[in-house]
Design a protein around this motif. Structure first.
Motif, PDB file in Angstrom:
ATOM      1  N   GLY A 174     -11.534 -13.192 -38.826  1.00 23.54           N
ATOM      2  CA  GLY A 174     -12.487 -13.174 -40.033  1.00 23.54           C
ATOM      3  C   GLY A 174     -11.871 -13.854 -41.112  1.00 23.54           C
ATOM      4  N   PRO A 175     -12.481 -13.475 -42.431  1.00 19.26           N
ATOM      5  CA  PRO A 175     -11.788 -14.123 -43.630  1.00 19.26           C
ATOM      6  C   PRO A 175     -10.502 -13.757 -43.794  1.00 19.26           C
ATOM      7  N   ILE A 176      -9.620 -14.594 -44.190  1.00 19.10           N
ATOM      8  CA  ILE A 176      -8.346 -14.445 -44.809  1.00 19.10           C
ATOM      9  C   ILE A 176      -8.014 -15.238 -45.909  1.00 19.10           C
ATOM     10  N   ASP A 177      -7.088 -14.689 -46.693  1.00 22.13           N
ATOM     11  CA  ASP A 177      -6.539 -15.395 -47.836  1.00 22.13           C
ATOM     12  C   ASP A 177      -5.338 -15.593 -47.803  1.00 22.13           C
ATOM     13  N   LEU A 178      -4.683 -16.684 -47.611  1.00 15.44           N
ATOM     14  CA  LEU A 178      -3.271 -17.032 -47.669  1.00 15.44           C
ATOM     15  C   LEU A 178      -2.700 -17.734 -48.634  1.00 15.44           C
ATOM     16  N   GLU A 179      -1.356 -17.846 -48.899  1.00 14.37           N
ATOM     17  CA  GLU A 179      -0.554 -18.673 -50.072  1.00 14.37           C
ATOM     18  C   GLU A 179       0.558 -19.438 -49.204  1.00 14.37           C
ATOM     19  N   LEU A 180       0.301 -20.453 -49.509  1.00 14.27           N
ATOM     20  CA  LEU A 180       1.329 -21.500 -48.898  1.00 14.27           C
ATOM     21  C   LEU A 180       2.702 -21.321 -49.698  1.00 14.27           C
ATOM     22  N   VAL A 181       3.715 -21.114 -48.893  1.00 14.58           N
ATOM     23  CA  VAL A 181       5.120 -20.905 -49.715  1.00 14.58           C
ATOM     24  C   VAL A 181       6.155 -21.661 -49.162  1.00 14.58           C
ATOM     25  N   ASP A 182       5.882 -22.432 -48.005  1.00 10.70           N
ATOM     26  CA  ASP A 182       7.020 -23.329 -47.493  1.00 10.70           C
ATOM     27  C   ASP A 182       6.574 -24.314 -46.488  1.00 10.70           C
ATOM     28  N   ILE A 183       6.874 -25.584 -46.280  1.00 11.89           N
ATOM     29  CA  ILE A 183       6.620 -26.617 -45.585  1.00 11.89           C
ATOM     30  C   ILE A 183       7.705 -27.111 -44.993  1.00 11.89           C
ATOM     31  N   ASN A 184       7.758 -27.482 -43.389  1.00 16.09           N
ATOM     32  CA  ASN A 184       8.668 -28.046 -42.680  1.00 16.09           C
ATOM     33  C   ASN A 184       7.831 -29.281 -41.947  1.00 16.09           C
ATOM     34  N   ARG A 185       8.305 -30.429 -42.156  1.00 19.00           N
ATOM     35  CA  ARG A 185       7.856 -31.739 -41.664  1.00 19.00           C
ATOM     36  C   ARG A 185       8.983 -32.380 -40.631  1.00 19.00           C
ATOM     37  N   PHE A 186       8.121 -32.800 -39.468  1.00 26.02           N
ATOM     38  CA  PHE A 186       9.064 -33.245 -38.243  1.00 26.02           C
ATOM     39  C   PHE A 186       8.618 -34.573 -37.857  1.00 26.02           C
ATOM     40  N   ALA A 187       9.613 -35.521 -37.235  1.00 25.59           N
ATOM     41  CA  ALA A 187       9.549 -36.774 -36.952  1.00 25.59           C
ATOM     42  C   ALA A 187       8.169 -37.091 -36.276  1.00 25.59           C
ATOM     43  N   ASN A 188       7.996 -36.132 -35.313  1.00 19.14           N
ATOM     44  CA  ASN A 188       6.699 -36.443 -34.266  1.00 19.14           C
ATOM     45  C   ASN A 188       5.393 -36.184 -34.894  1.00 19.14           C
ATOM     46  N   GLY A 189       5.212 -35.677 -36.304  1.00 15.91           N
ATOM     47  CA  GLY A 189       4.101 -35.741 -36.883  1.00 15.91           C
ATOM     48  C   GLY A 189       3.618 -33.979 -37.035  1.00 15.91           C
ATOM     49  N   VAL A 190       4.459 -33.357 -36.536  1.00 14.42           N
ATOM     50  CA  VAL A 190       4.145 -31.954 -36.373  1.00 14.42           C
ATOM     51  C   VAL A 190       4.504 -31.429 -37.993  1.00 14.42           C
ATOM     52  N   VAL A 191       3.931 -30.336 -38.644  1.00 14.92           N
ATOM     53  CA  VAL A 191       4.019 -29.795 -39.756  1.00 14.92           C
ATOM     54  C   VAL A 191       3.893 -28.400 -39.754  1.00 14.92           C
ATOM     55  N   THR A 192       5.074 -27.737 -40.068  1.00 17.17           N
ATOM     56  CA  THR A 192       4.755 -26.132 -39.757  1.00 17.17           C
ATOM     57  C   THR A 192       4.743 -25.747 -41.275  1.00 17.17           C
ATOM     58  N   LEU A 193       3.692 -25.058 -41.511  1.00 16.01           N
ATOM     59  CA  LEU A 193       3.335 -24.476 -42.954  1.00 16.01           C
ATOM     60  C   LEU A 193       3.514 -22.845 -42.799  1.00 16.01           C
ATOM     61  N   THR A 194       3.991 -22.491 -43.843  1.00 16.96           N
ATOM     62  CA  THR A 194       4.624 -20.901 -44.004  1.00 16.96           C
ATOM     63  C   THR A 194       3.579 -20.373 -44.907  1.00 16.96           C
ATOM     64  N   TYR A 195       2.909 -19.200 -44.711  1.00 13.47           N
ATOM     65  CA  TYR A 195       2.086 -18.546 -45.573  1.00 13.47           C
ATOM     66  C   TYR A 195       2.448 -17.225 -45.794  1.00 13.47           C
ATOM     67  N   VAL A 196       1.907 -16.517 -46.610  1.00 13.99           N
ATOM     68  CA  VAL A 196       1.926 -15.302 -46.942  1.00 13.99           C
ATOM     69  C   VAL A 196       0.492 -14.816 -47.101  1.00 13.99           C
ATOM     70  N   PRO A 197       0.259 -13.654 -46.672  1.00 15.82           N
ATOM     71  CA  PRO A 197      -1.177 -13.074 -46.935  1.00 15.82           C
ATOM     72  C   PRO A 197      -1.272 -12.609 -48.381  1.00 15.82           C
ATOM     73  N   ARG A 198      -2.533 -12.908 -49.053  1.00 18.79           N
ATOM     74  CA  ARG A 198      -2.450 -12.562 -50.415  1.00 18.79           C
ATOM     75  C   ARG A 198      -3.146 -11.080 -50.285  1.00 18.79           C
ATOM     76  N   LEU A 199      -2.863 -10.316 -51.332  1.00 18.30           N
ATOM     77  CA  LEU A 199      -3.508  -9.014 -51.310  1.00 18.30           C
ATOM     78  C   LEU A 199      -5.041  -9.100 -51.452  1.00 18.30           C
ATOM     79  N   THR A 200      -5.752  -8.396 -50.532  1.00 22.35           N
ATOM     80  CA  THR A 200      -7.184  -8.722 -50.538  1.00 22.35           C
ATOM     81  C   THR A 200      -7.749  -7.154 -50.586  1.00 22.35           C
ATOM     82  N   SER A 201      -8.993  -7.155 -50.691  1.00 19.10           N
ATOM     83  CA  SER A 201      -9.503  -5.650 -50.728  1.00 19.10           C
ATOM     84  C   SER A 201      -9.553  -4.963 -49.418  1.00 19.10           C
TER      85      SER A 201
END
Length: 225
Positions: free
Chosen positions: A152-179
């Motif tokens: 279902g709906p989710i609200d995330l905040e991006l806190v870190d990015i790791n890029r790799f030579a083969n094109g993969v990108v790992t994105l680190t998110y933390v959930p924002r406080l929601t209702s």
């Protein structure tokens, strides 16, 4: 306190289902090294029934530094249908959210879950997920379950990015406080007693206190403000 981290491969068209059939060509070299480093502080591997059965059918006999680390982790399986498990695993008995909340309060290594699943709905609604590690794989799959389809709906905040030579990108998110997560179910985290709608049965303090208010020595009452 332990963290609970959810890690998943995601294709360019948002698919997360059956990643071993399309993400494996990209899980090589520095990607494996990064994944192994990410396991350095992990103590528990959290799985639902379907993920447990899929991994257990393939991984126990696989060797190498990364798989040796995975196979050696303690496994926690959230299932109401399985009666027995192996592969260094234990079934979570009772309420999954309460069991994981209790485990997170203990000192020790982190809890890791691979894949976004329906279980995440429970984990997010009770405020248990600390981070999402989403590895975007540069390939189109075309069919299969999409990320967060059954959450279902989710609200995330991006806190870190790791890029790799083969094109993969790992994105680190933390959930924002929601209702949904702002008011977890009323429970008394340390004294372990009573889900009384009005008070803790041990210390008899009202649940009207704000979240994380200490209601007795060593007891934290989590309740709506």
């Amino acid at each position: 306190m332990r963290r609970l981290i959810v890690s998943s491969f995601v294709s360019l068209d948002g698919v997360i289902e059956a990643p071993m059939t399309w993400a494996s060509p990209f899980f090589v070299g520095e990607n494996v090294d990064h994944a192994l480093r990410a396991l350095s502080n992990v103590e528990f591997f959290l799985l639902g029934r379907a993920t447990y059965e899929m991994f257990f059918a393939r991984w126990p006999g696989t060797k190498g530094p990364y798989m040796d680390r995975i196979n050696g982790l303690k496994k926690l399986v959230a299932s109401t249908t399985l009666k027995t498990v192996s592969w260094n695993a234990a079934l979570i008995e009772g309420d999954v959210a309460e069991a994981l909340a209790a485990l997170k309060r203990q000192p020790g290594g982190d809890i890791l879950k691979y894949g976004v699943s329906q279980l995440d709905r429970t984990l997010l609604s009770t405020g248990l997920v600390d981070e999402y590690h989403l590895s975007i794989v540069p390939t189109w799959v075309g069919q299969g379950k999409r990320a967060f389809d059954d959450v279902g709906p989710i609200d995330l905040e991006l806190v870190d990015i790791n890029r790799f030579a083969n094109g993969v990108v790992t994105l680190t998110y933390v959930p924002r406080l929601t209702s949904r997560s702002a008011n977890p179910p009323t429970r008394h985290e340390a004294c372990g007693s009573g889900l009384s709608p009005t008070a803790c049965s041990t210390c008899a303090m009202p649940r009207s206190w704000r979240r994380f208010r200490i209601c007795a020595p060593g007891c934290i009452a989590i309740a709506p403000a």
